[in-house]
Design a protein around this motif. Structure first.
Motif, short mmCIF file in Angstrom:
data_model
loop_
_atom_site.label_atom_id
_atom_site.label_comp_id
_atom_site.label_asym_id
_atom_site.label_seq_id
_atom_site.Cartn_x
_atom_site.Cartn_y
_atom_site.Cartn_z
N ALA A 93 0.84 -1.20 0.00
CA ALA A 93 0.00 0.00 0.00
C ALA A 93 0.88 1.25 0.00
O ALA A 93 1.92 1.29 0.68
N VAL A 94 0.45 2.26 -0.75
CA VAL A 94 1.17 3.53 -0.84
C VAL A 94 0.39 4.57 -0.03
O VAL A 94 -0.79 4.81 -0.30
N VAL A 95 1.05 5.15 0.96
CA VAL A 95 0.42 6.11 1.87
C VAL A 95 1.20 7.41 1.83
O VAL A 95 2.45 7.40 1.83
N GLN A 96 0.48 8.52 1.79
CA GLN A 96 1.11 9.84 1.79
C GLN A 96 1.24 10.35 3.21
O GLN A 96 0.28 10.34 3.99
N HIS A 115 -0.22 -6.53 13.57
CA HIS A 115 -0.96 -7.28 12.56
C HIS A 115 -0.05 -7.85 11.47
O HIS A 115 -0.55 -8.35 10.45
N GLY A 116 1.25 -7.76 11.65
CA GLY A 116 2.16 -8.28 10.64
C GLY A 116 2.35 -7.36 9.45
O GLY A 116 2.72 -7.83 8.37
N ILE A 117 2.11 -6.07 9.63
CA ILE A 117 2.29 -5.08 8.57
C ILE A 117 3.52 -4.23 8.90
O ILE A 117 3.65 -3.74 10.04
N PHE A 118 4.39 -4.06 7.92
CA PHE A 118 5.64 -3.34 8.14
C PHE A 118 5.67 -2.08 7.29
O PHE A 118 5.03 -2.01 6.23
N VAL A 119 6.41 -1.09 7.78
CA VAL A 119 6.53 0.22 7.12
C VAL A 119 7.89 0.30 6.45
O VAL A 119 8.92 0.03 7.09
N VAL A 151 3.59 -2.83 3.85
CA VAL A 151 3.71 -4.13 3.19
C VAL A 151 3.40 -5.23 4.19
O VAL A 151 3.62 -5.10 5.40
N SER A 152 2.86 -6.34 3.66
CA SER A 152 2.58 -7.52 4.46
C SER A 152 2.55 -8.74 3.54
O SER A 152 2.15 -8.62 2.37
N LYS A 153 2.97 -9.87 4.06
CA LYS A 153 3.02 -11.09 3.26
C LYS A 153 1.63 -11.63 2.96
O LYS A 153 1.43 -12.32 1.97
N VAL A 154 0.68 -11.36 3.84
CA VAL A 154 -0.71 -11.77 3.65
C VAL A 154 -1.57 -10.50 3.61
O VAL A 154 -1.38 -9.61 4.44
N GLY A 174 -3.34 4.27 -2.69
CA GLY A 174 -3.63 3.10 -3.50
C GLY A 174 -2.82 1.92 -2.99
O GLY A 174 -2.01 2.04 -2.07
N ALA A 175 -3.05 0.76 -3.59
CA ALA A 175 -2.35 -0.44 -3.14
C ALA A 175 -2.32 -1.45 -4.27
O ALA A 175 -3.13 -1.41 -5.21
N CYS A 176 -1.37 -2.36 -4.16
CA CYS A 176 -1.24 -3.50 -5.07
C CYS A 176 -1.45 -4.76 -4.22
O CYS A 176 -0.59 -5.10 -3.41
N ILE A 177 -2.58 -5.43 -4.41
CA ILE A 177 -2.95 -6.60 -3.63
C ILE A 177 -3.09 -7.78 -4.58
O ILE A 177 -3.92 -7.74 -5.51
N ASP A 178 -2.29 -8.81 -4.35
CA ASP A 178 -2.30 -10.01 -5.21
C ASP A 178 -2.09 -9.64 -6.67
O ASP A 178 -2.84 -10.08 -7.57
N ASN A 179 -1.10 -8.77 -6.91
CA ASN A 179 -0.74 -8.33 -8.26
C ASN A 179 -1.88 -7.61 -8.96
O ASN A 179 -1.99 -7.63 -10.20
N THR A 180 -2.74 -6.96 -8.19
CA THR A 180 -3.85 -6.18 -8.74
C THR A 180 -3.80 -4.78 -8.15
O THR A 180 -3.80 -4.61 -6.92
#
Length: 252
Positions: A93-96, A115-119, A151-154, A174-180
């Protein structure tokens, strides 16, 4: 004396001057240029040659090849890290970051780490250089100003959105989730979807019901045919299932 001079200068009666102006009978020039027709004017305006603008002289700007050759080893190392991030994580995910303080960023990192999310922090120049030659090139317009990667692996979209509600200075772009590639509204819609376990359970239950229904339909006709054959055999038997007693009475 004055009268003598005036008498000498004034023309005498019957005397003609030596020079006379003679006016010839030539016609005045009345021919003017005929105005051009409006259609011809338009045609001339459309077909008028417009020279192309002069470009910069050769060698004024360095070529892209020279710029690629001038990349430092640190930039190449950062591009390798970015490539690894896109390969190992399914949610990017892209965050401003709108002037967030250092303490707020530490609190946000701690909440996301639960939650397993890293910056991740990468310069925009490095991100654009990597995205221009990758399948994620459509994400390049998101990297404007101060940006941060979550970013997160899941994919954990619900947890990310709930954490961002407590940080109004962080805006999701915006974000890229499962190559979408998803927009902000697309991410919100994705968060409302049921989990993978629930979807798998619903799919298995639906398939089991369909299989049982198919099996019952396949067994219905043979069972019905077997019952009809048994009834036919009973009807075709000579004694019809009855036996005669010595007294002349019939018993089953």
């Amino acid at each position: 004396m004055a009268a003598t001079l005036c008498g000498n200068l004034l023309p005498k009666p019957g005397w003609l001057p030596l020079i006379q102006s003679v006016r010839h009978g030539s016609k005045a020039v009345t021919r003017h240029r005929k105005p051009v027709h409006i259609l011809k004017q338009k045609l001339l305006a459309v077909t008028q040659y417009v020279p192309p603008p002069r470009g910069p002289p050769p060698g004024a700007y360095p070529s892209q090849r020279k710029q690629a050759q001038k990349e430092s080893g640190f930039v190449i190392l950062l591009k390798k890290e970015v490539k690894k991030v896109f390969q190992d994580n399914k949610m990017i995910a892209v965050v401003q970051n709108n002037n967030s303080s250092f303490e707020d960023m530490l609190i946000l990192k701690h909440r996301l780490h639960r939650h397993g999310i890293f910056v991740k922090f990468f310069p925009n120049q490095v991100m654009r250089s990597f995205l221009s030659d990758s399948i994620y090139s459509n994400m390049a317009p998101l990297f404007i100003g101060s940006t941060v990667l979550f970013v997160s692996k899941v994919p954990k979209v619900k947890e990310m959105l709930s954490t961002l509600r407590a940080s109004p200075q962080m805006i999701l772009l915006g974000a890229c989730i499962d190559n979408t590639l998803l927009s902000t509204q697309g991410i919100v819609s994705y968060s409302k979807l049921p989990s993978l376990t629930v979807v798998q359970g619903e799919l298995v239950s639906g398939l089991t019901m369909m299989i049982s229904h198919t099996a019952s339909m396949l067994q219905h006709h043979p069972a019905h045919l077997s019952a009809l054959l048994q009834q036919y055999i009973k009807q075709q038997s000579p004694d019809d299932g009855t036996q005669a007693s010595p007294n002349g009475e019939t018993t089953k």
